[in-house]
Design a protein around this motif. Sequence first.
Motif, PDB file in Angstrom:
ATOM      1  N   ARG A 101     -13.065  34.689 -44.228  1.00  0.00           N
ATOM      2  CA  ARG A 101     -12.594  35.985 -43.735  1.00  0.00           C
ATOM      3  C   ARG A 101     -13.347  36.401 -42.469  1.00  0.00           C
ATOM      4  NH1 ARG A 101     -10.238  39.234 -41.856  1.00  0.00           N
ATOM      5  NH2 ARG A 101      -9.682  41.346 -42.454  1.00  0.00           N
ATOM      6  N   PHE A 102     -14.647  36.063 -42.414  1.00  0.00           N
ATOM      7  CA  PHE A 102     -15.484  36.493 -41.281  1.00  0.00           C
ATOM      8  C   PHE A 102     -16.243  35.300 -40.678  1.00  0.00           C
ATOM      9  CE2 PHE A 102     -15.421  39.931 -44.488  1.00  0.00           C
ATOM     10  CZ  PHE A 102     -14.650  40.852 -43.792  1.00  0.00           C
ATOM     11  N   ALA A 144     -17.811  44.078 -45.912  1.00  0.00           N
ATOM     12  CA  ALA A 144     -17.799  43.573 -44.532  1.00  0.00           C
ATOM     13  C   ALA A 144     -16.513  43.942 -43.800  1.00  0.00           C
ATOM     14  CB  ALA A 144     -18.004  42.065 -44.526  1.00  0.00           C
ATOM     15  N   GLU A 145     -15.489  44.331 -44.534  1.00  0.00           N
ATOM     16  CA  GLU A 145     -14.239  44.771 -43.894  1.00  0.00           C
ATOM     17  C   GLU A 145     -14.479  46.002 -43.031  1.00  0.00           C
ATOM     18  OE1 GLU A 145     -11.376  43.388 -43.795  1.00  0.00           O
ATOM     19  OE2 GLU A 145     -11.370  41.926 -45.439  1.00  0.00           O
ATOM     20  N   THR A 146     -15.322  46.876 -43.521  1.00  0.00           N
ATOM     21  CA  THR A 146     -15.566  48.127 -42.779  1.00  0.00           C
ATOM     22  C   THR A 146     -16.943  48.153 -42.111  1.00  0.00           C
ATOM     23  OG1 THR A 146     -16.246  49.093 -44.879  1.00  0.00           O
ATOM     24  CG2 THR A 146     -14.001  49.566 -44.136  1.00  0.00           C
ATOM     25  N   LEU A 180     -19.096  46.330 -39.854  1.00  0.00           N
ATOM     26  CA  LEU A 180     -18.973  45.196 -38.932  1.00  0.00           C
ATOM     27  C   LEU A 180     -20.311  44.545 -38.594  1.00  0.00           C
ATOM     28  CD1 LEU A 180     -16.260  46.672 -36.530  1.00  0.00           C
ATOM     29  CD2 LEU A 180     -15.970  45.355 -38.647  1.00  0.00           C
ATOM     30  N   THR A 232     -17.934  40.771 -49.307  1.00  0.00           N
ATOM     31  CA  THR A 232     -16.731  40.521 -48.505  1.00  0.00           C
ATOM     32  C   THR A 232     -15.941  41.812 -48.318  1.00  0.00           C
ATOM     33  OG1 THR A 232     -16.691  38.289 -49.436  1.00  0.00           O
ATOM     34  CG2 THR A 232     -14.712  39.022 -48.295  1.00  0.00           C
ATOM     35  N   LEU A 233     -15.882  42.575 -49.373  1.00  0.00           N
ATOM     36  CA  LEU A 233     -15.169  43.857 -49.304  1.00  0.00           C
ATOM     37  C   LEU A 233     -15.877  44.807 -48.338  1.00  0.00           C
ATOM     38  CD1 LEU A 233     -12.684  44.934 -50.830  1.00  0.00           C
ATOM     39  CD2 LEU A 233     -14.255  46.065 -52.429  1.00  0.00           C
ATOM     40  N   PHE A 245     -16.076  34.970 -47.992  1.00  0.00           N
ATOM     41  CA  PHE A 245     -16.707  35.636 -46.856  1.00  0.00           C
ATOM     42  C   PHE A 245     -16.593  34.758 -45.612  1.00  0.00           C
ATOM     43  CE2 PHE A 245     -19.861  37.047 -43.923  1.00  0.00           C
ATOM     44  CZ  PHE A 245     -20.048  38.408 -44.152  1.00  0.00           C
TER      45      PHE A 245
END
Lengths: 311, 280
Positions: free
Chosen positions: A37-38, A13-15, A17, A10-11, A34
């Motif tokens: 958030r996405f 996936a923030e950067t 894409l 999850t962390l 996850f």
Amino acid sequence: MRQAFIEELTLLAETNLNLFLIVGDLGYSVVEPFAERFPDRFLNAGVAEQNMTGLAAGLASCGFHVFTYSIANFPTLRCLEQIRNDVCYHNLPVTVVSVGGGMAYGNLGYSHHATEDLAVTLPLPNIRVIAPGDPFETRLATRELCKKPGPSYLRLGKAREPTIHAAIDGIKDLRTLQILQEGSDVMLVSTGGILEQVKAAAERLTQSGICAGYSSSPYLKPFDEAGLLSIALKTKIIISVEEHGVGGLSSLISETLHRNNMNTLFRCLKTQTENYKFVGSQKHLRAKHGLDEEHISSFAMTCLADLADAT
Amino acid sequence: MNYTDGQLEQKSLKLRRSVVKWIKHAGAGHTGGSLSCIDILNVLYNRILNVSPENFTSPDRDRYVQSKGHAVEALFVVLADAGFFDESDLETLCCYQSHYVGHPTRKVNGVEQNTGGLGHGLPICVGTALAGKMDAKDYRVYTLLGDGELAEGSNWEAAMSAAHYKLDNLTAVIDCNTLQIAGRTADVMNSEPLVEKWEAFGWAVRRIDGHDIAALTEALRDPLEAGKPSMVIADTVKGRGVSFMEDVGKWHHGVPNDEEFAKAMEGFDMQLAAKEGALS
């Protein structure tokens, strides 16, 4: 381990894409951070592992790094040909994640045990196979997989595994054999979540006056052959310990020692097919297969005694 | 180039002749199934697909995945005709170290996915079509299945998911030649009623004559229905174009002997002469 994995993913996936997570109708109470958030990069593909894996290959061919997630043997054995042909042969960035490597879902029976998954994934082309030993190794493995996407298999334990490494920063290179304690009499080499039993066994042996070491081999492919050979020069006996049958770590070690003409005594502890008929908790099943700390330590003592008798 | 229906029919004859020629040259090949699907591939590559040697690496290109990978000789001659490589490359068909082997491989320019194991193409295309939707791309995704191939359960997993995700950018075609290795598909593992099955799975379905250029064009050009994946069931004849191979199961995988080859070539010459006469 599954918690550590999803937190890291999850962390990341923030950067990153391109990260995409597909579950086979499993992972609930785990994957929500996850998925929430996405939502655009999350799918539940239903109870259909062949389609999940082929679909992942299709997404990966369009630029995504796809993680497929399920439990035990479902994301590997059920769709092995899709992993082989669609993912590995095409060299596509798909990471297959299995939670419950070994017999973590013990009470659910053999249908939910992953005891052949390493044997069938290790021979595949282009693949990396990683079975972390603790949550720290899991976090680092997830980071490395995202940094260098490609066909890969991440075999996790389940939940509440203890951290064995003192600190995540203490792990210099996850690709190498992780020596957690040196041992000139015996070195226990393990892969996956059985590491906690191996650590406890090494402590028992140490208390008995034996110079016992223990280590974790998170990377099975590529396997740290140089690290193993280095161990072989420094100890009397190498014992592999894994929650898996033939074709996993024991086979890798055996082959490596043989190919390099090393005559260090090698013994292995692994699951046995005749015991697959038994059902029980992971703790009970580990004991049945001789994979708990008590059996591991007594086996090491026996091996040392045999060696002493022989010399 | 804009071809008339008649010109594409003529091209199909030439492509079929090439299929038989190269299989004879290689001494191996899936003759019957390659001949049955030629018209489908001909229409796709010459009328439908936005794919060419020039745009093959573009993320916006249309995708064609041949799930029935064993009919690779059809794909090779169509790709060569479309300019992806020189047809003389097929001199090495099935030779050691050649890229032109018995199933599609991406080492060959123009091949989208490695296939061969049946039941793999449709799931991959579901992912590719899904990626197109997510990335808001206009490309379309096509795959070709065999009717015998439908016995693979993975197709039905993919069928369910394509409809679930409303992938109207995906069109699957069944080369329904009614024969598989061991005999009639209806006898080995009956896949009918196909229209009802695919409709029940949530697809828009059209059943056509798979050798009718105009019908293929009409069925393949646009999604059959918004919000649904399209299924075109193309009724075909295995071994189409060679009199003694038509609808004969043993030509699933078979190489004509010299006498048979001469007879097949003579047949194509006659058909081409008739077609040229009709076109002039």
